[in-house]
Structure formats: structure tokens, C-alpha cells
Design an enzyme around this catalytic site. Sequence first.
Site, PDB file in Angstrom:
ATOM      1  N   TYR A  51       0.837  -1.220   0.000  1.00 49.56           N
ATOM      2  CA  TYR A  51       0.000   0.000   0.000  1.00 49.56           C
ATOM      3  C   TYR A  51       0.868   1.265   0.000  1.00 49.56           C
ATOM      4  CZ  TYR A  51      -3.716  -3.165   1.784  1.00 49.56           C
ATOM      5  OH  TYR A  51      -4.607  -4.186   1.978  1.00 49.56           O
ATOM      6  N   LYS A  76       1.420  -6.582   6.010  1.00 44.68           N
ATOM      7  CA  LYS A  76       1.426  -7.806   5.183  1.00 44.68           C
ATOM      8  C   LYS A  76       2.713  -7.956   4.386  1.00 44.68           C
ATOM      9  CE  LYS A  76      -3.492  -6.938   4.600  1.00 44.68           C
ATOM     10  NZ  LYS A  76      -3.570  -5.475   4.470  1.00 44.68           N
TER      11      LYS A  76
END
Length: 268
Positions: A51, A76
Site C-alpha cells: 500500500y 502484510k
Amino acid sequence: MKQNTLKLNTGASIPQLGFGTWQINPSSRAEKATLAAFEAGYRHVDTARVYLNEKGVGHAIKNSTLPREDIFLTTKLWRGEKNVAKALDKSLKRLDQDYVDLYLMHWPQDDRIEAWKVMEQLHKDGTAKAIGVSNFTVRHLTELMEQTDIVPAINQVEFHPFLYQKELLEFCNKHGIIVEAYSPLAHGSKLADPTIVEVATHYDKSPAQIMIRWAVEHDMVVIPKSKNPERIAQNLDVLDFKIDKNDMALLDNLNEDLRTCWDPTNAA
Ligand code: A2P
């Protein structure tokens, strides 16, 4: 605002509603949005390496007045990262944190068994308080559980009434894996659906609140995202009502296997 929590298979609690930060970029914007989420009462924030906003989320945690232990933080592993331990270390540096509450494998990557074994070690070392996966199907989960020791605490997947993955949810429930619904608003694409609007009118709630509450009723963790402080607050305000059985049945029937993000069905 009192938050509902669910119990992970590690024994730790996870706030049922979290703040999703996918596509909230750059970091300065992610910081602002995450601070607005903390202000609204969220105590759970979800980011990822890919992201490109871990720095902003980390700044928000540092700049909030909240004790670190009151916040549930997820990031993540991205699939291109060959060295899993180093990848978490780099995420922690960007986040300016010593640990994450949850580290997820973002995708059923080709070398997922080897990568998971490293994640198991990171969990034992304490830098990842819990470990889980994202975008895993029943097939991927079955294979992982057959070949490794730790059952994932979470499977984070796209989930909303238009993608009601009943079989996956039942499988995860059976194995003590909590399903975490990403894009619970179908990316904003279904907020004018007549059934959603009808149910929203019935409860005097917004269509977004109905879609989020539907996931809460199914005992999932839910991570809606918004850049707008009013909508950020609205998405958390779903705990003062219940959707009755008949309306849940109406919503359950909306499934059309709609994927607004990725489809991992054929991931090798
Ligand atoms: P915005 O950031 O302008 O609020 P999902 O979480 O399913 O991926 O959906 C995110 C999308 O839904 C974003 O485009 C977001 O836009 C929009 N959205 C988020 N919350 C609401 C809300 N309460 N009402 C309407 N749209 C919303």
C-alpha cells in the site's frame, strides 16, 4: 465508543471493526486518515507493504495519544519479497514499531509453504504477535495446514453480500480461523443496490452501515476504508442495531460472486 472484539487462535483479542488503508496514499494522507480513525474510536488499523503507506500509519500511531497496546496493527508480506524475515524488519522500520499484532501473507504466493515457516518463526520470536494469510481459498488453506504447524489466525479476503463466500467462511469457522472482510462495501460499487437501500431504510442506517453490519452479524472482522472523516466515523457506528433474520436472508441472497479486487481462485 465500546468496541466489539473477537478472539484469535493465539488467545489475543482483535477489534471486530478495523480501519482499512488500501489506496490511501501518499503517507501524509494515510497519517491524516488514520488519525481521524483513532479520533472516531477505531483501535485497529490495517496496512501492507504494497500500500506504500506504512510510514504514514506509523506516524499516526506515534502522533496519537493512544498507548501502543491499545492499538491492533496489521501489515502484510508482499509476494515479491524473497527474504521474509527481512521484509517484516523493513516494515517495522517504516512503521517505527517493534512488533505488529498481525502479519499476513498477502497472497498465496508460489513459495508459500517456505514463507509460512519463516512467519511461524517470526511469531515465536514475538515480532509478529499473530500470523495469518490473505486471499487464500479453501484449497490453499488445506494445503498450508497439511504441511505446516501453526494454523493461520486470520484469512483476510474480499467479502460482502455480493461475494458471500459461504463455503470459505464455514471452513474457516470449523478450523478456528477468523475471516476478515476487506472491501466490505464492494469498493463503493453497490451502495445504490435496491435491496441494500431497502434494508438501510428499514433500520434508518446508510447502505454502507448495512453492508458492514452484515459482515459483523456473520462474526467476521471488517475493515472498511474511507478518506473522509465523516464516513470513517459512520462506518464504525454499526453496533447499536441488529439486522433481523429475514433481512439477513435477503442480504445473503444477493451473492453474485462479484470480485472488485483480486481473484485468487486459480492462484497455483
Ligand atoms: P471515500 O474514501 O471517499 O469515503 P471498500 O472498503 O469496500 O473498498 O470501499 C471503499 C470505497 O467506499 C471508497 O471509494 C470510499 O470512498 C467509499 N466509502 C467508504 N465509506 C463510505 C460510506 N460510509 N458511504 C459511502 N461511500 C463510502
